[in-house]
Design a protein around this motif. Structure first.
Motif, mmCIF file in Angstrom:
data_model
loop_
_atom_site.group_PDB
_atom_site.id
_atom_site.type_symbol
_atom_site.label_atom_id
_atom_site.label_comp_id
_atom_site.label_asym_id
_atom_site.label_seq_id
_atom_site.Cartn_x
_atom_site.Cartn_y
_atom_site.Cartn_z
ATOM 1 N N SER A 62 0.861 -1.176 0.000
ATOM 2 C CA SER A 62 0.000 0.000 0.000
ATOM 3 C C SER A 62 0.902 1.231 0.000
ATOM 4 C CB SER A 62 -0.872 -0.049 1.263
ATOM 5 O OG SER A 62 -1.846 0.944 1.199
ATOM 6 N N ALA A 63 0.622 2.184 -0.896
ATOM 7 C CA ALA A 63 1.543 3.305 -1.113
ATOM 8 C C ALA A 63 1.087 4.549 -0.371
ATOM 9 C CB ALA A 63 1.631 3.614 -2.606
ATOM 10 N N TYR A 64 1.939 5.033 0.550
ATOM 11 C CA TYR A 64 1.667 6.374 1.087
ATOM 12 C C TYR A 64 2.551 7.384 0.374
ATOM 13 C CZ TYR A 64 5.675 6.269 4.459
ATOM 14 O OH TYR A 64 6.899 6.216 5.047
ATOM 15 N N SER A 65 2.192 8.660 0.506
ATOM 16 C CA SER A 65 2.846 9.728 -0.277
ATOM 17 C C SER A 65 2.924 9.369 -1.761
ATOM 18 C CB SER A 65 4.249 10.032 0.252
ATOM 19 O OG SER A 65 4.189 10.507 1.577
ATOM 20 N N PRO A 66 1.829 8.915 -2.365
ATOM 21 C CA PRO A 66 1.892 8.474 -3.769
ATOM 22 C C PRO A 66 2.111 9.618 -4.748
ATOM 23 C CG PRO A 66 -0.393 8.503 -3.029
ATOM 24 C CD PRO A 66 0.455 8.804 -1.812
ATOM 25 N N LEU A 67 1.993 10.864 -4.250
ATOM 26 C CA LEU A 67 2.273 12.013 -5.111
ATOM 27 C C LEU A 67 3.650 12.598 -4.785
ATOM 28 C CD1 LEU A 67 -1.253 13.674 -4.779
ATOM 29 C CD2 LEU A 67 -0.445 12.175 -6.604
ATOM 30 N N GLY A 68 4.403 11.902 -3.956
ATOM 31 C CA GLY A 68 5.716 12.399 -3.558
ATOM 32 C C GLY A 68 5.623 13.552 -2.568
ATOM 33 N N ALA A 78 -1.100 15.227 -13.890
ATOM 34 C CA ALA A 78 0.102 14.514 -13.432
ATOM 35 C C ALA A 78 -0.222 13.691 -12.185
ATOM 36 C CB ALA A 78 1.218 15.524 -13.135
ATOM 37 N N ALA A 79 -1.055 14.225 -11.306
ATOM 38 C CA ALA A 79 -1.418 13.492 -10.080
ATOM 39 C C ALA A 79 -2.156 12.190 -10.444
ATOM 40 C CB ALA A 79 -2.283 14.361 -9.179
ATOM 41 N N GLN A 80 -3.071 12.290 -11.396
ATOM 42 C CA GLN A 80 -3.811 11.074 -11.788
ATOM 43 C C GLN A 80 -2.873 10.024 -12.381
ATOM 44 O OE1 GLN A 80 -6.765 13.070 -14.272
ATOM 45 N NE2 GLN A 80 -8.371 12.384 -12.866
ATOM 46 N N VAL A 81 -1.911 10.475 -13.164
ATOM 47 C CA VAL A 81 -0.960 9.530 -13.763
ATOM 48 C C VAL A 81 -0.102 8.872 -12.680
ATOM 49 C CG1 VAL A 81 1.120 9.419 -15.218
ATOM 50 C CG2 VAL A 81 -0.934 10.561 -16.057
ATOM 51 N N ALA A 82 0.327 9.686 -11.705
ATOM 52 C CA ALA A 82 1.138 9.123 -10.614
ATOM 53 C C ALA A 82 0.327 8.085 -9.827
ATOM 54 C CB ALA A 82 1.613 10.242 -9.688
ATOM 55 N N LEU A 83 -0.920 8.389 -9.537
ATOM 56 C CA LEU A 83 -1.762 7.438 -8.789
ATOM 57 C C LEU A 83 -2.012 6.178 -9.613
ATOM 58 C CD1 LEU A 83 -4.400 9.904 -7.255
ATOM 59 C CD2 LEU A 83 -2.465 8.831 -6.087
ATOM 60 N N ARG A 84 -2.293 6.401 -10.891
ATOM 61 C CA ARG A 84 -2.621 5.265 -11.778
ATOM 62 C C ARG A 84 -1.415 4.338 -11.944
ATOM 63 N NH1 ARG A 84 -6.891 2.202 -13.177
ATOM 64 N NH2 ARG A 84 -5.798 0.674 -14.412
ATOM 65 N N TRP A 85 -0.203 4.902 -11.958
ATOM 66 C CA TRP A 85 1.000 4.063 -12.051
ATOM 67 C C TRP A 85 1.021 3.070 -10.882
ATOM 68 C CZ3 TRP A 85 4.893 3.605 -8.411
ATOM 69 C CH2 TRP A 85 5.929 2.720 -8.784
ATOM 70 N N ASN A 86 0.788 3.578 -9.664
ATOM 71 C CA ASN A 86 0.787 2.693 -8.494
ATOM 72 C C ASN A 86 -0.307 1.627 -8.612
ATOM 73 O OD1 ASN A 86 2.409 2.561 -6.061
ATOM 74 N ND2 ASN A 86 2.087 4.763 -5.834
ATOM 75 N N ILE A 87 -1.486 2.049 -9.062
ATOM 76 C CA ILE A 87 -2.608 1.100 -9.164
ATOM 77 C C ILE A 87 -2.260 -0.014 -10.167
ATOM 78 C CG2 ILE A 87 -5.020 0.861 -9.932
ATOM 79 C CD1 ILE A 87 -5.376 3.791 -8.789
ATOM 80 N N GLN A 88 -1.637 0.377 -11.278
ATOM 81 C CA GLN A 88 -1.268 -0.641 -12.275
ATOM 82 C C GLN A 88 -0.139 -1.548 -11.797
ATOM 83 O OE1 GLN A 88 -2.587 2.225 -15.837
ATOM 84 N NE2 GLN A 88 -1.434 0.476 -16.605
ATOM 85 N N MET A 89 0.592 -1.088 -10.788
ATOM 86 C CA MET A 89 1.596 -1.956 -10.159
ATOM 87 C C MET A 89 0.940 -2.922 -9.166
ATOM 88 S SD MET A 89 4.369 -1.136 -11.597
ATOM 89 C CE MET A 89 5.552 -2.065 -10.640
#
Ligand code: A2P
Length: 189
Positions: A100-106, A134-145
């Motif tokens: 589970s990713a915290y600080s997913p937007l850095g 950019a925020a949606q792309v960063a979140l979506r990257w984690n989800i696809q991982m």
């Protein structure tokens, strides 16, 4: 009946009695087996439906798995395109621990984090190609991982934006760019 869906150890970290975290000399080795034993008792009572950890490295997770009777359900760590946690991701996948990713937007605006995910030209260009932020792309990257994401957020419009990440995806050719991502001139993984 009142119960928690998940209870996690916050940090694998311990202080000498009566001291605080202001001085590294106050740090002592945490007794993870004993702490996990208490977590397991909580699980046995049914008050926690699942138990997990946060901020555990692969080494610490490996040590925990040796002594754990109840499997840790989750490891919650900082994870985003600038800190991809590749080794931990692979370890969690092969041992059935959800990452589970915290600080997913850095954590934009937090000076000591310094990842500037939302300002990275490569992320902005992927976002522009997909008609997303950019925020949606960063979140979506984690989800696809395969990770869940825990963005901190107060702004209502951004909450809506951050929830709109489940019915589209980053195509494979653009996803591949994340593997070779360089931030601040160095590969941060
Ligand atoms: P705010 O709450 O004012 O919207 P992280 O979860 O990585 O620690 O990041 C949290 C920070 O990111 C908060 O300051 C939050 O600000 C900001 N943030 C959350 N969602 C977005 C978004 N969609 N676009 C830009 N900034 C965002």
């Amino acid at each position: 009946l009142f119960y928690f869906l998940l209870v996690c150890i916050h940090w694998p970290f311990r202080l000498k009695k009566g001291t605080n975290a202001s001085n590294p000399e106050n740090f002592v080795r945490p007794d993870i087996p004993a702490t996990w034993g208490v977590m397991e008792k909580l699980y046995d009572t049914g008050k926690a439906r699942a138990i997990g950890v946060s901020n555990f490295s692969t080494k610490k997770l490996g040590d925990l798995l040796v002594v754990a009777r109840v499997h840790p359900a989750v490891n919650q760590v900082e994870c985003h395109p600038g800190w991809q946690q590749t080794k931990l991701h692979n370890f969690c996948q092969s041992t059935g621990i959800h990452l589970s990713a915290y600080s997913p937007l850095g954590s934009p605006g937090t000076p000591w984090m310094n990842s500037n995910i939302l300002q990275q030209p490569v992320i902005i260009s992927i976002a522009n190609k997909l008609g997303r932020t950019a925020a949606q792309v960063a979140l979506r990257w984690n989800i696809q991982m395969g990770h869940s994401v825990l963005p901190k957020i107060l702004n209502v419009e951004r909450i809506k934006q951050n929830l709109d990440v489940y019915d589209w995806s980053i195509p494979d050719d653009l996803l591949a760019i994340f593997y070779t991502l360089y931030l601040n001139g160095e590969k941060l993984q």
